[in-house]
Enzyme design. Structure first.
Site, PDB file in Angstrom:
ATOM      1  N   ASN A  99      -7.171   5.492   3.269  1.00 27.68           N
ATOM      2  CA  ASN A  99      -8.593   5.639   2.954  1.00 27.68           C
ATOM      3  C   ASN A  99      -9.103   7.067   3.059  1.00 27.68           C
ATOM      4  OD1 ASN A  99      -8.490   2.910   2.596  1.00 27.68           O
ATOM      5  ND2 ASN A  99      -9.737   2.399   4.367  1.00 27.68           N
TER       6      ASN A  99
ATOM      7  N   ASN B  65      -9.552   2.591  -2.256  1.00 26.78           N
ATOM      8  CA  ASN B  65     -10.169   3.533  -1.328  1.00 26.78           C
ATOM      9  C   ASN B  65      -9.453   4.879  -1.253  1.00 26.78           C
ATOM     10  OD1 ASN B  65     -12.323   1.869  -0.643  1.00 26.78           O
ATOM     11  ND2 ASN B  65     -11.152   0.852   0.961  1.00 26.78           N
TER      12      ASN B  65
ATOM     13  N   HIS C 155       0.821  -1.217   0.000  1.00 24.46           N
ATOM     14  CA  HIS C 155       0.000   0.000   0.000  1.00 24.46           C
ATOM     15  C   HIS C 155       0.854   1.266   0.000  1.00 24.46           C
ATOM     16  CE1 HIS C 155      -4.216   0.280  -0.311  1.00 24.46           C
ATOM     17  NE2 HIS C 155      -4.568   0.369   0.954  1.00 24.46           N
TER      18      HIS C 155
ATOM     19  N   ASP D  80      -0.564   2.322  -5.408  1.00 27.70           N
ATOM     20  CA  ASP D  80      -0.427   0.887  -5.642  1.00 27.70           C
ATOM     21  C   ASP D  80      -1.599   0.380  -6.467  1.00 27.70           C
ATOM     22  OD1 ASP D  80      -2.375  -0.652  -3.299  1.00 27.70           O
ATOM     23  OD2 ASP D  80      -1.907   1.460  -3.056  1.00 27.70           O
TER      24      ASP D  80
END
Length: 190
Positions: free
Chosen positions: A66, A113, A19, A92
């Site tokens: 997020n 997200n 991430h 990513d």
């Protein structure tokens, strides 16, 4: 001025996870062009500098993935940056193999997200994104464990090579050569 944001999660716990590919790409870009990161602004670590004659604001949101838009939206507004032409987001992509890059002029969040939050806060899907392959999830795998996990050494080396390519891609994007960048870098496999 261009806003170039790399997405990730702050803290040592998330360092070198899938991430955090966007954070790591921004670090490579900052090193390549001598831009000092670290100033805190709008819930982000930022660095101002120039890349090939263009003023840039490099951004690493510290809001966790997020909620990336909570940082990027206000920065774009404050600096009067047009998302459609002056925002580039590096993140990513779990649908791409390590060593692959995909550049897009616009599009949906595609289940990401961080991108969903940015779209919400910018009020548009029309901003350039550079998606960095971090490897596909195994069938029946856990997505959270996957994106917060680390890549095997061989895949990590491929990902680090693509960070170097992101510098060239960003240069082309800053020159307004989005189609050329897509043609050159989309599907690269190291």
């Amino acid at each position: 001025m261009y806003l170039i944001a790399g997405l990730g999660n702050p803290g040592l716990k998330y360092r070198h996870t899938r991430h955090n590919a966007g954070f790591e790409a921004i670090d490579v870009i900052a090193d390549q062009y001598g831009i000092k990161m670290g100033k805190e602004e709008s819930k982000a670590k930022v660095g101002r500098g120039r890349i090939n004659g263009q003023d840039v604001l490099l951004v690493k949101p510290q809001t966790y993935m997020n909620n990336s838009g909570e940082s990027i939206g206000p920065l774009a507004s404050y600096y009067k940056i047009d998302p459609k032409t002056q925002v580039i987001v590096l993140c990513d992509d779990v649908m791409l193999d390590p060593g692959r890059m995909r550049i897009r002029k616009k599009g949906s969040a595609g289940g990401h997200n961080g991108l969903k939050s940015i779209i919400q806060h910018l009020g548009t899907e029309e901003f350039t994104r550079v998606r960095l392959g971090v490897g596909k999830l195994e069938p029946e795998g856990d997505m959270v464990k996957h994106v917060l996990g680390h890549l095997p050494k061989e895949d990590r080396i491929k990902l680090e090579r693509i960070y170097e390519d992101s510098c060239g891609a960003v240069e082309m994007l800053l020159e307004g050569r989005v189609d050329d960048a897509m043609s050159k870098y989309n599907g690269i496999q190291e």
